[in-house]
Design an enzyme around this catalytic site. Sequence first.
Site, mmCIF file in Angstrom:
data_model
loop_
_atom_site.group_PDB
_atom_site.id
_atom_site.type_symbol
_atom_site.label_atom_id
_atom_site.label_comp_id
_atom_site.label_asym_id
_atom_site.label_seq_id
_atom_site.Cartn_x
_atom_site.Cartn_y
_atom_site.Cartn_z
ATOM 1 N N LYS B 48 0.845 -1.200 0.000
ATOM 2 C CA LYS B 48 0.000 0.000 0.000
ATOM 3 C C LYS B 48 0.876 1.245 0.000
ATOM 4 C CE LYS B 48 -3.898 1.878 2.704
ATOM 5 N NZ LYS B 48 -4.727 1.670 3.925
ATOM 6 N N SER B 123 -9.608 1.808 3.027
ATOM 7 C CA SER B 123 -8.729 2.532 2.138
ATOM 8 C C SER B 123 -7.726 1.646 1.388
ATOM 9 C CB SER B 123 -7.978 3.596 2.935
ATOM 10 O OG SER B 123 -7.119 2.983 3.870
ATOM 11 N N SER B 147 -9.681 -0.541 7.277
ATOM 12 C CA SER B 147 -9.134 -0.342 5.927
ATOM 13 C C SER B 147 -8.474 -1.568 5.287
ATOM 14 C CB SER B 147 -8.125 0.810 5.937
ATOM 15 O OG SER B 147 -8.814 2.033 5.905
#
Lengths: 95, 460
Positions: B48, B123, B147
Amino acid sequence: MIKVTKDLLKHLEELSKVGVSEEERAKLAESIQEILDYMKLLDEVDVSDVDIMYTPIEGSASLRKDEVRKFPSEKIVKNFPEEEKNQAKVPPILG
Amino acid sequence: MGYKKDQIKDFAEEIKEKDKDIKAFITIVDDPEVPESGEYKGVPIAIKDNIITEGIKTTCASKILENYIPPFDATVVKKLKEAGFVIIGKTNLDEFAMGSSTERSAFFPTRNPIDLERIPGGSSGGSAAAVAADMVPVALGSDTGGSIRQPSAFTGIYGFKPTYGLVSRYGLVAFASSLDQIGPMAKTVDDIAKVMSVIAGKDEMDSTTVDVNIDFLKDLNKGIKGMKIGAIKTVFDEQGLHEDVANAFEEFVKVIEELGAEVEWVDVPSIKYSVAVYYIIAPSEVSSNLSRFDGVRYGLRIKGENIKEMYMKTRNAGFGEEVKRRILLGTFTLSATYYEAYFSKAQKVRRKISDELYNSLKEFDALILPTVPTPAPKIGEIKDPLTYYLMDIFTIPANLAGLPAINVPFGKSGNLPLGMQIMGRRFEDAKVLRIAKAIQESTTKNKDGKTHGCYREIKS
């Protein structure tokens, strides 16, 4: 009850140093109002005998020795928005 | 399935092709470094883009860090490289991990590989999409209020948020430091356990990491016979609960009972306050953590007459609407006049929620509940921030209390995957994975499509 006015928003922008356009300000004020209204839900919770909880690892954090470590400075310098002689250049702070 | 140096370029090209419509990646590394040793030598992993990678652009999906090239690796990245993993690319997210849809990326939204009209969640939506679409076998995400688990539910994969303090946050760009935790996302529980074995552990660079030694693999296949599981019935009080999710949850309980565990319904009433508590605590921490992005030492700078004007202009141009909303909201909840009414109050209710969960977990080996109240919405369908915030209601409690929790792909709504969650005691992460593995084994035997996705394991 708290009213999220444009003046309050401007005050928060000053405190947090976040510029916001007029249009964005109206939108932000509206959504922040809606969020704060929702938080009234917490009014019904009795917390008179409850302590604050900052983190799940209360009491067990440990510190390391404060020792200087070498860091390859050229990789840091490369990220400076403005640079002069390996130094970060910034606007005047006084005045 | 490790790749050799001469094969990895082709693999990167393959990802580029697969990613054309989905847009899971912000950066795909053209010539990735292939470690010469390590148990997982040559296995590609996606990271990420809020986790720092030396020499590879790390943007947090924000204009303020659009061209930032970190001078060091996050501890987790360093450990992955030592174990042989290849950092193949950096995945899309909601800007600074603030959002639940990946629509809040400053660059582009990511699409759900199951249905391209829908969000992959967020996210960590880029990491979820990359795994779900078989671009990579495993990815790292970060989880502050769900997330990792929510996008895993929306894309039908496993996503694990470890106990707070188990995985170092050094090099994870801080969002809300008392809630953030890095964790793996994959198509099998075994892969989750393998990555956890690599990334967990005390790190002197993160004083909140705890010195515990967990063997994630030893008991993974031992089943759950005789365990006592608490099914949280409070979830049925949630107005936004989709019928298909409610049905899948009841089915989930049955599967666990069939596997030989005893399930008891339990009430955790304070869960209903978790969204209100979270959206006071997280923005408060945001307003402090994001003060470092000021245009002085790195990132975007918009020139001004003086330093204050430079700050205001830089942060205006550099931050998107959701980030600004949270900074302003957090500045409000931390301000002297309102500190007691909001911040202190929220921290006290946090303890109440946490205590309730801890007390329940004294009786049970784990608690179960759905991961998200609904299947994945369409891109652009939800515009109001509060509606998205309310979708975090089942994932936030684990962050507030610092508990380990995993999304298990289970059930469907039409063609859309749903996810169920297993939450365990602090540092009993291995037991959470063991329960998930038992369910994975049982559901893959069913031919009714309860889990989907391939079972391509990472091997050395």
